[in-house]
Design an enzyme around this catalytic site. Structure first.
Site, PDB file in Angstrom:
ATOM      1  N   LYS A 108       0.809  -1.221   0.000  1.00 51.20           N
ATOM      2  CA  LYS A 108       0.000   0.000   0.000  1.00 51.20           C
ATOM      3  C   LYS A 108       0.843   1.271   0.000  1.00 51.20           C
ATOM      4  CE  LYS A 108      -4.191  -2.201   1.416  1.00 51.20           C
ATOM      5  NZ  LYS A 108      -3.693  -3.615   1.507  1.00 51.20           N
TER       6      LYS A 108
HETATM    7  C1  LIG Z   1      -4.330  -4.671   1.026  1.00 48.09           C
HETATM    8  C2  LIG Z   1      -3.545  -5.903   0.835  1.00 48.09           C
HETATM    9  C3  LIG Z   1      -3.951  -6.887  -0.073  1.00 48.09           C
HETATM   10  C4  LIG Z   1      -5.232  -6.779  -0.863  1.00 48.09           C
HETATM   11  O1  LIG Z   1      -5.182  -5.775  -1.860  1.00 48.09           O
HETATM   12  P1  LIG Z   1      -6.545  -5.210  -2.478  1.00 48.09           P
HETATM   13  O2  LIG Z   1      -6.121  -4.053  -3.317  1.00 48.09           O
HETATM   14  O3  LIG Z   1      -7.398  -4.809  -1.319  1.00 48.09           O
HETATM   15  O4  LIG Z   1      -7.164  -6.315  -3.269  1.00 48.09           O
HETATM   16  C5  LIG Z   1      -3.140  -7.988  -0.238  1.00 48.09           C
HETATM   17  N1  LIG Z   1      -2.011  -8.148   0.484  1.00 48.09           N
HETATM   18  C6  LIG Z   1      -1.599  -7.232   1.370  1.00 48.09           C
HETATM   19  C7  LIG Z   1      -0.356  -7.478   2.151  1.00 48.09           C
HETATM   20  C8  LIG Z   1      -2.345  -6.073   1.581  1.00 48.09           C
HETATM   21  O5  LIG Z   1      -1.941  -5.163   2.458  1.00 48.09           O
END
Ligand SMILES: *Cc1c(COP(=O)(O)O)cnc(C)c1O
Length: 459
Positions: A108
């Site tokens: 993120k």
């Molecule tokens: C947020 C997250 C996901 C999922 O991603 P999305 O965009 O919500 O589908 C997968 N793995 C990790 C480590 C995350 O932080």
């Protein structure tokens, strides 16, 4: 570039307004009114240079390329790897795209390090402040806090489900002691937190009172920033030939960015949606019925969701961008917890998307298997993607790129349970467990949380 809402009832906006609005006023999500063709990229360009060029059409005319390019360069200078999002082969034709080199060691950061700067720039230019309210299943919260901390134009309030995020995740959020950062442990699930944030947005008086804004994955700017690494990794791995991706999926923001990369010109032959036992999407891909069930806690908590908000952007495309039909369907889904998308429509999705759901046992088995075969330690989210890739891969001659969405040290218990090795935090987080925490515990009640937000923010 103009942006329209998937539900068709909100004003058409330019990038700067879409950024600050988050969700559209009609409850829909903003999408570009047309998909632009990707610009050709200079040979030998850095990640930041490619990112600037690829995103320039989306931020025009709100931002000029010079100002924007500076923000992009600053955002990716916070990453601990010169390639920013490096890709490496770990097995025959199987690659890992490492998205965890940012400050909070999960993917993120790739979007939020940029989005925090974009917010600050846009608000400062307008002489305004905003309150960011974020619901997090773990990773968004710390990444949003790192993106906002100390920025004069922003307050941030983060709601996490009490007891349902890992210790590392919680401490990454609650050990940041800036006056503009406020953490709340909510009695409930991630979906409860997300519903509370949605309810705050739906309350127009409250929304304008505290100048509410969202950095959740529904924010278009996040999707936009994630498109970049699908393009750069495809160039590195495929050099013009098709590549496949496997994506550990929760809210569908990440894998939707892969769809956008493909829609705008990157040769992507397959997008594998990997889910844990919260498998609304993989059931949908298999049956054409999107139906919500309860949330099950898993060892990949950032994917413990019941409703994947960003799927609305794909459904909008599926209904040929007809906002009336889409709005009807979303109302039906909201009311009945179930919507059927029909065979012929689904075929346009399954042309490129496949799904595989991976439960906790299979996730641990994949952590073990990957470690045994390749020596690489993956986190449980990444392991879901790798296992899904192995299960759903269509063509062994096409390189398969698995998105490594978190550093294994973010989920040390699950990794240790699988392979008996406790991964260590990188140097910049080594003293995390010695840092002091502060957060508030509150019930999952809208009025209580609204009062809390009002009391905490700087006006
Ligand atoms: C947020 C997250 C996901 C999922 O991603 P999305 O965009 O919500 O589908 C997968 N793995 C990790 C480590 C995350 O932080």
């Amino acid at each position: 570039m103009k942006y329209i809402s998937t539900r068709g009832e909100a004003p058409v906006l330019e990038f700067g307004d879409v950024l600050l609005a988050g969700m559209a006023t009609d409850g829909g999500l903003y999408v570009p009114d047309e998909w632009p063709a990707q610009p050709s990229l200079p040979v030998g360009a850095t990640y930041a240079e490619m990112a600037t060029a690829l995103m320039a059409p989306y931020v025009s005319p709100s931002l000029g390329e010079d100002v924007f390019g500076t923000m992009v360069a600053e955002a990716y200078a916070t990453f601990g790897h010169p390639d920013v999002c490096p890709v490496r082969e770990i097995d025959d034709g199987l690659f890992l795209l490492e998205l965890f080199w940012g400050p909070t060691i999960a993917f993120k950061d790739v979007a939020l390090q940029l989005v925090g700067r974009l917010f600050d720039h846009e608000l400062t230019a307008r002489g305004e402040r905003a309150t960011i309210v974020v619901a997090t299943s773990g990773d968004t919260g710390s990444a949003a806090i790192e993106a906002c901390r100390g920025r004069a134009s922003l307050d941030i309030v983060v709601l996490h489900p009490a007891g349902r995020v890992s210790d590392v995740q919680r401490k990454q959020m609650t050990t940041v002691h800036e006056p503009n950062v406020h953490n709340v442990a909510v009695d409930g699930t991630f979906d409860d937190c997300q519903d509370l944030v949605k309810a705050m947005f739906a309350d127009t008086a409250f929304r304008s009172d505290v100048r509410l804004s969202a950095m959740n994955s529904i924010n278009w700017a996040r999707v936009m920033a994630q498109v970049v690494y699908y393009v750069t990794a495809a160039r590195t791995v495929g050099a013009g030939d098709p590549v496949a991706y496997s994506v550990p999926t929760g809210n569908f923001g990440n894998v939707f960015a892969g769809w956008v990369a493909r829609r705008t010109g990157t040769p992507i032959s397959q997008l594998v949606v990997g889910s844990n036992s919260n498998d609304i999407l993989t059931r949908w891909l298999a049956t054409g019925v999107m139906e919500q069930t309860g949330v099950h806690p898993t060892i990949s908590p950032s994917m413990d969701i019941q409703v994947s908000s960003n799927a609305e952007r794909l459904l909008f495309e599926l209904y040929e961008r007809n906002p009336l039909v889409l709005a009807d369907r979303m109302t039906e889904f909201r009311a009945e917890g179930r919507v059927e998308t029909g065979d012929t429509r689904l075929a346009t999705v399954t042309e490129v998307f496949d799904g595989a759901s991976v439960d906790d046992d299979a996730t641990r088995a994949e952590i073990r298997r990957t470690h045994d075969r390749t020596g690489v330690v993956v986190d449980p989210h990444t392991a879901v993607g790798v296992a899904a890739a192995r299960a759903a891969r269509r063509d062994r001659d096409v390189p398969m790129v698995c998105l490594a969405t978190a550093h294994p040290a973010k989920f040390p218990d699950a990794v240790e349970a699988a392979i008996g090795i406790r991964p260590e935090l990188p140097a910049h987080l080594a003293d995390l467990f010695d840092r002091e925490e502060s957060y508030d515990n509150l019930p999952g009640d809208l009025a209580t949380l609204q009062a809390y937000v009002k009391a905490k923010i700087t006006s």
